[in-house]
Design an enzyme around this catalytic site. Structure first.
Site, PDB file in Angstrom:
ATOM      1  N   CYS A   1      31.417  39.303  35.456  1.00  0.00           N
ATOM      2  CA  CYS A   1      29.982  39.246  35.755  1.00  0.00           C
ATOM      3  C   CYS A   1      29.267  40.425  35.085  1.00  0.00           C
ATOM      4  O   CYS A   1      29.140  40.460  33.878  1.00  0.00           O
ATOM      5  CB  CYS A   1      29.759  39.218  37.268  1.00  0.00           C
ATOM      6  SG  CYS A   1      28.089  38.716  37.751  1.00  0.00           S
TER       7      CYS A   1
ATOM      8  N   HIS B   1      33.619  34.856  39.290  1.00  0.00           N
ATOM      9  CA  HIS B   1      34.343  35.939  39.965  1.00  0.00           C
ATOM     10  C   HIS B   1      35.735  35.535  40.423  1.00  0.00           C
ATOM     11  O   HIS B   1      35.925  35.094  41.561  1.00  0.00           O
ATOM     12  CB  HIS B   1      33.542  36.405  41.177  1.00  0.00           C
ATOM     13  CG  HIS B   1      32.310  37.175  40.832  1.00  0.00           C
ATOM     14  ND1 HIS B   1      32.270  38.559  40.817  1.00  0.00           N
ATOM     15  CD2 HIS B   1      31.066  36.768  40.493  1.00  0.00           C
ATOM     16  CE1 HIS B   1      31.056  38.963  40.477  1.00  0.00           C
ATOM     17  NE2 HIS B   1      30.312  37.890  40.276  1.00  0.00           N
TER      18      HIS B   1
ATOM     19  N   GLU C   1      38.067  37.522  41.293  1.00  0.00           N
ATOM     20  CA  GLU C   1      38.502  38.425  42.360  1.00  0.00           C
ATOM     21  C   GLU C   1      38.074  37.952  43.749  1.00  0.00           C
ATOM     22  O   GLU C   1      38.578  38.449  44.766  1.00  0.00           O
ATOM     23  CB  GLU C   1      37.999  39.852  42.100  1.00  0.00           C
ATOM     24  CG  GLU C   1      36.563  40.130  42.491  1.00  0.00           C
ATOM     25  CD  GLU C   1      35.529  39.606  41.504  1.00  0.00           C
ATOM     26  OE1 GLU C   1      34.367  40.037  41.587  1.00  0.00           O
ATOM     27  OE2 GLU C   1      35.877  38.767  40.648  1.00  0.00           O
TER      28      GLU C   1
END
Length: 226
Positions: A87, A196, A198
């Site tokens: 991002c 994302h 994560e």
């Protein structure tokens, strides 16, 4: 050998803790890296996480690109150290010249926040080798400046060299050219993507655990050169 993966924190970073957790879940040791420092502490790979570095003043990633730590990251990239930008981190890597193109305001100027299917378009990068070619993964997307743009020449080069790593599957949520969600450097060691991974490490807290594949891939890349 236990791989050590550094995670950078800038003023305005939001997702460094999540990135460190993903590193830990993948079996590596996260190492905190501070934007104003220059010491990478001998890490084997680096994650530039999401957020709003320096408040996104001027434009997203433009100030973070000049942080002392980013000078060390650019130098590490020349040595083949795997680097992942997520991002805002993707924006920073583009501003730093480690990846081509730029991230601009989403089409329609709307902030997009949703779980997003991605197609794995290349498995030759240091951050995508664990996936099957053409696999689809589900990870969150949350950005207002996530529209990837580049010249037609650069886009053709990315396509021709297999450097488009991720594409948006189904509809294009932000108007990115050629539905590009993530790309790599020419050597495949540096990868940036807007969604994302994560935040997709455990089914209990995310839409899937598909995001772990990126971190497992990095461990493979590190161990292969150890």
């Amino acid at each position: 050998m236990t791989a050590r993966i550094g995670v950078i924190t800038f003023p305005g970073t939001l997702d460094d803790v999540d990135a460190s957790r993903a590193v830990r879940l993948a079996g590596a040791t996260p190492v905190e890296l501070w934007h104003a420092d220059t010491d990478l502490h001998g890490v084997d790979a680096v994650v530039v996480p999401g957020g709003f570095s320096y408040g996104d003043y001027l434009r997203a990633g433009a100030i973070a690109r000049f942080a002392p730590m980013m000078g060390s990251v650019v130098e590490a990239a020349t040595r083949g150290v795997p680097i992942l930008g997520i991002c805002n981190g993707f924006q920073v890597l583009c501003e730093a010249g480690l990846l081509p193109g730029a991230l601009t305001r989403n089409i329609g100027l709307h902030f997009v926040c949703r779980d997003q299917w991605l197609e794995v378009a290349s498995t030759t990068s240091a951050w995508s080798s664990r996936f099957e070619p053409g696999a689809e993964i589900l990870v969150p997307l949350k950005s207002g400046e996530g529209r990837y743009v580049a010249s037609e020449e650069v886009l053709d080069e990315l396509e021709g060299e297999g450097r488009v790593v991720f594409r948006y599957a189904g509809d294009n949520p932000n108007g990115s050219m050629r539905s590009i969600a993530g790309i790599s450097s020419a050597d495949g060691r540096v990868v940036g993507l807007m969604p994302h991974p994560e935040h997709a490490t455990e089914p209990l807290t995310g839409p899937s655990d598909d995001g772990l594949g990126l971190f497992y891939s990095a461990l493979d890349a590190v161990l292969a050169t150890a």
